[in-house]
Design an enzyme around this catalytic site. Structure first.
Site, PDB file in Angstrom:
ATOM      1  N   ILE A  61       0.916  -1.069   0.214  1.00  0.00           N
ATOM      2  CA  ILE A  61       0.053  -0.042   0.040  1.00  0.00           C
ATOM      3  C   ILE A  61       0.838   1.158  -0.060  1.00  0.00           C
ATOM      4  O   ILE A  61       1.586   1.453   1.086  1.00  0.00           O
ATOM      5  CB  ILE A  61      -1.165  -0.003   1.212  1.00  0.00           C
ATOM      6  CG1 ILE A  61      -1.835  -1.236   1.147  1.00  0.00           C
ATOM      7  CG2 ILE A  61      -1.804   1.225   1.416  1.00  0.00           C
ATOM      8  CD1 ILE A  61      -2.493  -1.333   2.441  1.00  0.00           C
ATOM      9  N   ASP A  86      -5.904   0.833 -10.712  1.00  0.00           N
ATOM     10  CA  ASP A  86      -4.090   1.173 -10.817  1.00  0.00           C
ATOM     11  C   ASP A  86      -3.956   1.675 -12.129  1.00  0.00           C
ATOM     12  O   ASP A  86      -2.836   2.552 -12.443  1.00  0.00           O
ATOM     13  CB  ASP A  86      -3.251   0.297  -9.932  1.00  0.00           C
ATOM     14  CG  ASP A  86      -3.520  -1.250 -10.683  1.00  0.00           C
ATOM     15  OD1 ASP A  86      -4.292  -1.459 -11.295  1.00  0.00           O
ATOM     16  OD2 ASP A  86      -2.240  -1.995 -10.554  1.00  0.00           O
TER      17      ASP A  86
END
Length: 256
Positions: free
Chosen positions: A12, A109
């Site tokens: 993350i 993403d």
């Protein structure tokens, strides 16, 4: 200040923007079992150590390929930053025209990276992201996302090689000076490094031959292991470790 979170399968990445400058970024291990409060304990301490006052954060944006953690971080944003987070997905403006059979299949993403390239680089472009998977994303001359390639990631391949063989150890991913290894560890390191170097250059070359024979696409590498291949690849000349965070900032501004 804008607080940006990119939730991947392995890591993350969090960052804080003050205007257009990243003044803080950090990488945490992705843990499906951690609660909102457990993540908050880590993040709030990191912010404190960087002299960032949470009350100065005016907006939050999240991109995630791990659905289970979206709630965890939207709750964190509300509880600890007093902000409703924007989550990259259907209904959010990205500025990226997606020319695929099913646009909803594209990972957030990959769209975030494309948004960053459309804002900060020229196109046509090829984005190589060295994450849990190694992905290649293609943007055409019109600035449209037209698809890409997904391969097992470098670290994932090394881990599986170790797990599925009785005697082969897990090794660090790093540059190698020579192809022929003189022992087991150097042989594995060579196979992984030069194997992926050949894979990356080979796929980029095929994309260029298929789509960009008469143009010069901008090629950008990103992701945790992208820097390992810089200087060795025929095609990778630009490495942007903050590409995804910058893309999140671009998308936040389009929706704020």
């Amino acid at each position: 200040m804008i607080f940006a979170v990119d939730i991947g399968n392995t890591n993350i990445v969090i960052g804080v923007f003050d205007k257009n400058e990243i003044i803080f970024n950090s990488r945490l291990a992705t843990d499906y079992q951690k609660t909102t409060d457990e993540y908050a304990a880590i993040i709030m301490l990191l912010l404190k150590n960087s002299n960032i006052e949470p009350s100065n954060i005016r907006g939050v944006i999240i991109s995630s390929v791990v659905p289970q953690l979206v709630y965890t971080f939207t709750k964190f944003s509300k509880k600890y930053l007093s902000r409703d987070a924007l989550v990259v997905g259907p209904g959010l403006k990205t500025g990226v025209p997606i020319k695929l059979e099913n646009p909803k299949e594209v990972g957030s993403d990959r769209i975030v990276n494309a948004a960053a390239v459309l804002k900060h680089y020229r196109y046509p472009a090829i984005i190589v992201d060295f994450g849990t998977a190694t992905t290649f994303d293609v943007i055409n001359e019109a600035g449209e996302y037209i698809g890409g390639v997904i391969c097992p990631g470098v670290k994932l391949s090394a881990t599986i090689l170790h797990q599925k063989t009785a005697k082969l150890p897990e090794v660090e991913i790093e540059k190698c000076d020579r192809v022929i290894g003189s022992n087991t560890i150097s042989s594995i390191k060579s196979g992984i490094f030069f194997g992926y170097l050949s894979l990356v250059d080979g796929i980029i070359e095929k994309i260029i031959n298929e789509k960009f024979k008469n143009t010069d696409p901008c090629i950008i590498a990103t992701g945790g292991l992208g820097s390992v291949f810089m200087g060795e690849s025929k095609y990778l000349k630009r490495y942007d470790p903050n590409l995804t965070l910058n893309g999140l900032k671009v998308i936040y501004e389009k929706n704020a």
